[in-house]
Design a protein around this motif. Sequence first.
Motif, PDB file in Angstrom:
ATOM      1  N   PHE A  60       2.811 -13.706   5.790  1.00 25.33           N
ATOM      2  CA  PHE A  60       2.119 -14.963   5.446  1.00 25.33           C
ATOM      3  C   PHE A  60       0.687 -14.737   5.002  1.00 25.33           C
ATOM      4  O   PHE A  60      -0.012 -15.659   4.628  1.00 25.33           O
ATOM      5  N   PHE A  61       0.185 -13.517   5.095  1.00 23.70           N
ATOM      6  CA  PHE A  61      -1.189 -13.348   4.647  1.00 23.70           C
ATOM      7  C   PHE A  61      -1.174 -12.290   3.541  1.00 23.70           C
ATOM      8  O   PHE A  61      -0.883 -12.578   2.403  1.00 23.70           O
ATOM      9  N   SER A  62      -1.380 -11.045   3.872  1.00 21.38           N
ATOM     10  CA  SER A  62      -1.146 -10.018   2.843  1.00 21.38           C
ATOM     11  C   SER A  62      -0.968  -8.700   3.549  1.00 21.38           C
ATOM     12  O   SER A  62      -1.705  -8.385   4.490  1.00 21.38           O
ATOM     13  N   SER A  63       0.026  -7.964   3.110  1.00 22.97           N
ATOM     14  CA  SER A  63       0.392  -6.762   3.881  1.00 22.97           C
ATOM     15  C   SER A  63      -0.719  -5.728   3.826  1.00 22.97           C
ATOM     16  O   SER A  63      -0.742  -4.792   4.607  1.00 22.97           O
ATOM     17  N   THR A  64      -1.676  -5.914   2.927  1.00 25.28           N
ATOM     18  CA  THR A  64      -2.730  -4.879   2.873  1.00 25.28           C
ATOM     19  C   THR A  64      -3.615  -4.973   4.116  1.00 25.28           C
ATOM     20  O   THR A  64      -4.346  -4.048   4.426  1.00 25.28           O
ATOM     21  N   PHE A  65      -3.550  -6.131   4.848  1.00 22.50           N
ATOM     22  CA  PHE A  65      -4.400  -6.242   6.036  1.00 22.50           C
ATOM     23  C   PHE A  65      -3.628  -5.932   7.317  1.00 22.50           C
ATOM     24  O   PHE A  65      -4.122  -6.144   8.420  1.00 22.50           O
ATOM     25  N   ARG A  66      -2.387  -5.394   7.127  1.00 19.61           N
ATOM     26  CA  ARG A  66      -1.537  -5.219   8.319  1.00 19.61           C
ATOM     27  C   ARG A  66      -2.174  -4.256   9.339  1.00 19.61           C
ATOM     28  O   ARG A  66      -2.354  -4.594  10.491  1.00 19.61           O
TER      29      ARG A  66
ATOM     30  N   LEU B  59       0.848  -1.206   0.000  1.00 16.60           N
ATOM     31  CA  LEU B  59       0.000   0.000   0.000  1.00 16.60           C
ATOM     32  C   LEU B  59       0.873   1.242   0.000  1.00 16.60           C
ATOM     33  O   LEU B  59       1.952   1.245   0.594  1.00 16.60           O
ATOM     34  N   ALA B  60       0.394   2.300  -0.640  1.00 20.70           N
ATOM     35  CA  ALA B  60       1.135   3.570  -0.613  1.00 20.70           C
ATOM     36  C   ALA B  60       1.395   3.939   0.852  1.00 20.70           C
ATOM     37  O   ALA B  60       0.619   3.593   1.735  1.00 20.70           O
TER      38      ALA B  60
END
Lengths: 318, 387, 255, 295
Positions: free
Chosen positions: D261-267, B213-214
Amino acid sequence: MNLLRKNDLKMLVFSLVLFGVLQVLISERILSSFWQLNLVIIGINIMLAASLNLINGYTGQFSLGHAGFMAVGAYVGVVLTTNFGVAFPVALVAGAIAAGFLGFLIGLPTLRLRGDYLAIATLGMGEIIRIVIMNIQYVGGAAGFKGIPHHTTFAWVFFLMLFTLFFIKNFVNSAHGRACLAIRENEIAAESMGVNTTRYKVMAFTIGAAFAGLAGGLFAHSFYLITPASFTFMQTFNYLIMVVMGGLGSITGSIAGAFVVTFISAALASWPEFRMIIYAVALILLMFYRPQGLFGYMELTNMGFLRKIFKKGDEGNA
Amino acid sequence: MFNSKKLRLGLALLGTALISSVLAGCGGQADSNTIKVGANFEMTGNVANYGSATLDGLKLAIDEVNDAGGIDGKKIEIVTADNKSEASEAVNAATKLISDDKVSVIVGPAVTANVIAESQVATDNKIPIIAPDATSPDVTVENGQVKPFVFRSCFIDPQQGTVMAKFAAENLKAKTAVIYVDNSTDYSKSLGKVFKEKFEAAGGKVLAEEAFLAKDQDFKATLTNLKAANADVIFVPAYYEEVGKIVKQARELGITAPILGTDGWDDPKVADIAGADALNNTYFSTHYSDKDESVKPFVEAFKAKYGHMPNVFAALGYDAGKILVDAIKRAGSADPEKIQKALEETKDLKVGTGTITMDKDHNPIKQAVILENKNGDRVMVAKIMPE
Amino acid sequence: MRELLKTENVSMVFGGLKAVSDFNIRLGAGELVGLIGPNGAGKTTAFNMLTGVYQPTTGSITFDGKSILGKKPYQVTKAGIARTFQNIRLFSELTVLENVKIAFQSRVKYGLIESVLRIGRYFKEERAIEEEARRLLSIFHLEVLADETAKNLPYGAQRRLEIARALATKPKLLLLDEPAAGMNPQETKELMEMIRWIRKEFGLTILLIEHDMALVMGICERIYVLEYGEIIAEGTPKEIRENPEVIRAYLGGEG
Amino acid sequence: MELLQQVVQQLINGISLGSIYALIALGYTMIYGIIKLINFAHGDIYMVGAYIGFFAITQGGFSVVGALLISLVTTGLLGMLIERIAYKPLRRAPRISVLITAIGVSFFIEYTSMYFVSPTPRTFPQMFGDVAVSFAGIVINGQQMLILGITAVLMVLLTYIVQKTKTGKAMRAASFDTETAELMGINSDRIISITFGIGSALAAVAGVLVGIYYNSIDPLMGIMPGLKAFVAAVLGGIGILPGAVVGGLILGVVEALVSGFFSSTFRDAAAFAILILVLLVRPSGLFGKNTKEKV
């Protein structure tokens, strides 16, 4: 006919007159389209400020999740109108119900919390909603949802705003509303007076969220494209400032607050650097000298100098 | 404590104040001896740096014309509006420029989402807009039809994506690739799609697709996964802020494969963030090379005015200004529809970064160059005209 | 005399500390009973258990024949137990009239929709609530202050409002937590009169926590004495005055 | 690179990120502990610390340690100044107005800095880049070691101050009950001011370390880490110093594992999910004790 009902009718007539005047200004092009758009935005902001005031002001539950509910209403609305060709009013209602349902789901667990913790928990909820939307490719994810038909007109906004204000005013003036006020004043005493505090806190949350969803639907249909970036918690701070500046627990306050804040940010548009600095300083000074906001708990008509003017036609009414 | 009187008076106050202030609000008729040009850019918010850089380039182009006496005696006046890096504010700013400031044409915004949001208002009011930096195809074309009033001064992703995919397959002889896109921009996602399509068409295989993400700071976690895939090339079509960190952290994790990028890489800051040696063995496509002789005058003029090297946003802002000025000259008036017609007929126009002809989809036919980062310098490896 | 309230070996433990232990009391309908004891004896904790604010660690509480264990405070109030607080808990920003109106809230029948659209039973019920509330205020000489916000009331009036508000929930049992706190002898005498009067007028059973012995000995028929969470004595005012255990607890003599 | 290597690598990334959260969270916990305020501006103080460190190194030519000290002192004073101007007058004000003031101060710091240092991100010069230790394919680079080292030193120093010194005792007393502490002769205003100073100084150090580790800073960089640090403080038990450190480390590791392990967009969503879980299950946090509201 009870006096109270007579007043509501007088109110309605007056609002129709006001609407007529503004509509003429718009159709005769006296108002430039920039100010038309701002009128629509002010109307939407009044709905958001009034619904946030129902939760924070009247029921004393400090929620910072409002932008999340607005996002739900917006996205549900646009998906229905753009992808499924659903009629605009139906999509708006669906958006409001979806947001209200989410308000119910979020309200139940978090309303055991108090003050700061509730504020941060609801802020977290709002952010989770935004991040989930950002990861749904079906609605365009972070890049936004395109091709939204421009359904929102000034008329839609004005009448739905009126409906919101009437709903909240009448709710607050009823026994259910008084229960919320009692919760704000002293929750333990309210519980010992037979008020099911959890039920009423969740009710206030659900109603507030539903109206935020409704406003979200109107917001989404006035722009060709919406992105999750317009529903961050910074946006919620905007509505919070409107409510606090206007006065927690005063509907007139929310109207004035929404008007003043939207007007300032529109007027300062050409000095981008200073807008936020002036905003911040205004906020701090407001909290120093007028923490209860412009109207505090007062409604416009209860102010001293106005009481005399309205005393004669208004005795029976408390 | 409450009664319904308050609402009536509340709305009365609101109505009267509204009417009086708003009537005062509109004005600013176009006086005769200036041509008003709107500049709708991201001045605040999280992409403020792209918006302000593009505006610098535009101002340079407009000042050049004004210093040379303007267009048949008329000076060009830039009216700026801040869209706060947000789609709904972009519509707000555009409406203000069109209805209040009565501009004849609008340049900007920088980011694709904001341009798309603005294009609706511009088309309704028949005001042409020029998007300097938005490379995503659906800025100018929507389900097959070209948007009459939307133009662009940079090449589009399919061209850039194809060039890089071919370069990876043919020049670097890469058989496998991984793609790492910025999930928060159309620009990055559509480039990733085009690259995958063209790379697989050229016989390559995409092993993994990851996203960030940005404004992210820490990419180590995902890069560790990409390292495990150990593909021949890594394609990262994103803006310089994140790209710098990704390249630096990738090299720190011991990833040595070549990393490919697109015009978002084209900014001196990439080297500051990533460090010169981490950038070795990386290639990116962009609009021009500042080593190219034909671009020298623009670079010198920019350095003279702003005291630092231009980045790709500034160059594209400058090009947009040049295209605009040429169109106004040929249109011979400030009338938006005449300018729109002139923009459509732009042919072999010399701009800052090369020569431009507007195609039927309102996208400029321009050359794309591929640069290699080598020991802190940027060497032009190829210059490709679109086929 | 019908038995209204019975507690059997009720105890309350806060992390190891036994605030109240085997608390057994019986209240017949219409009785006026006192609950006295030195500070920190567990009187208010006992009240909180009776009203569902705390759930007792052990034991059972039966009220009007039914167990109220596990009930939430608002359910206990609906069952017919009302209370006042040691430190007055009024709705300070609301008017005196509205403070009382809150009590009717749980018995209102009109729903959300009716209240918002102002149709159906809304006006009829609101008018009934208004009259009932004003009648109650007049009993407590608060009628003239109806539109005053609660926080501006003098101390004595605030006490009276808190009792009026408790009565508005139509209780069978009224729990008064140190109603005479901070009152001068003259006000305490008036309070005694009022308590006797409302007991007769509303047919109430009253349980009273109080430190002012003149008040307790004056109006209570029976008294429980609590010390360190345990009941050390029970009986008529005369028996209590002579009970050596009580004297030791209060005066700290060797006893 | 089998799974174990990947997991360990993620843990290292997580712990370094976690230490930065811990440093900021300490400030949050100390300030909340004493005046029960969620200091929204705390994230921005972290940003100011980063910029002061940046200018010290680039313009002033100081070494890293020099920059850290300068930033630590100046930002500490800034923190005390903010408390003196914005929060002290509101000592008796209702909680919501103090919170709104904190939001106002946060906006003020963000946008005044943006005005003076421009929105474009600044890049920290390369430091400790080449130093790296790697065994069995797992890499710990110089900056990570610097962060872990400095965080450890500061923890020891802070525990000493709080546990052993007179001011420390006064701070602990004030955090239990400011009024009673005053009765014991503690000048609570001075103690609150010192707490703000220390909290801001710690945040400044975190700011400089982030500048070195990710080597780019911008005026809005403080918003998200500020919130995450509060999550860490709540996770550990608000008002409890070791809690803030443990909470910060846990948060850093969870974020690294989620992105890995999952996706960084849900960090970011994961961080808020933890917050809400903790608030519902154990509002007093891992180390806090449950306090019932006295009726």
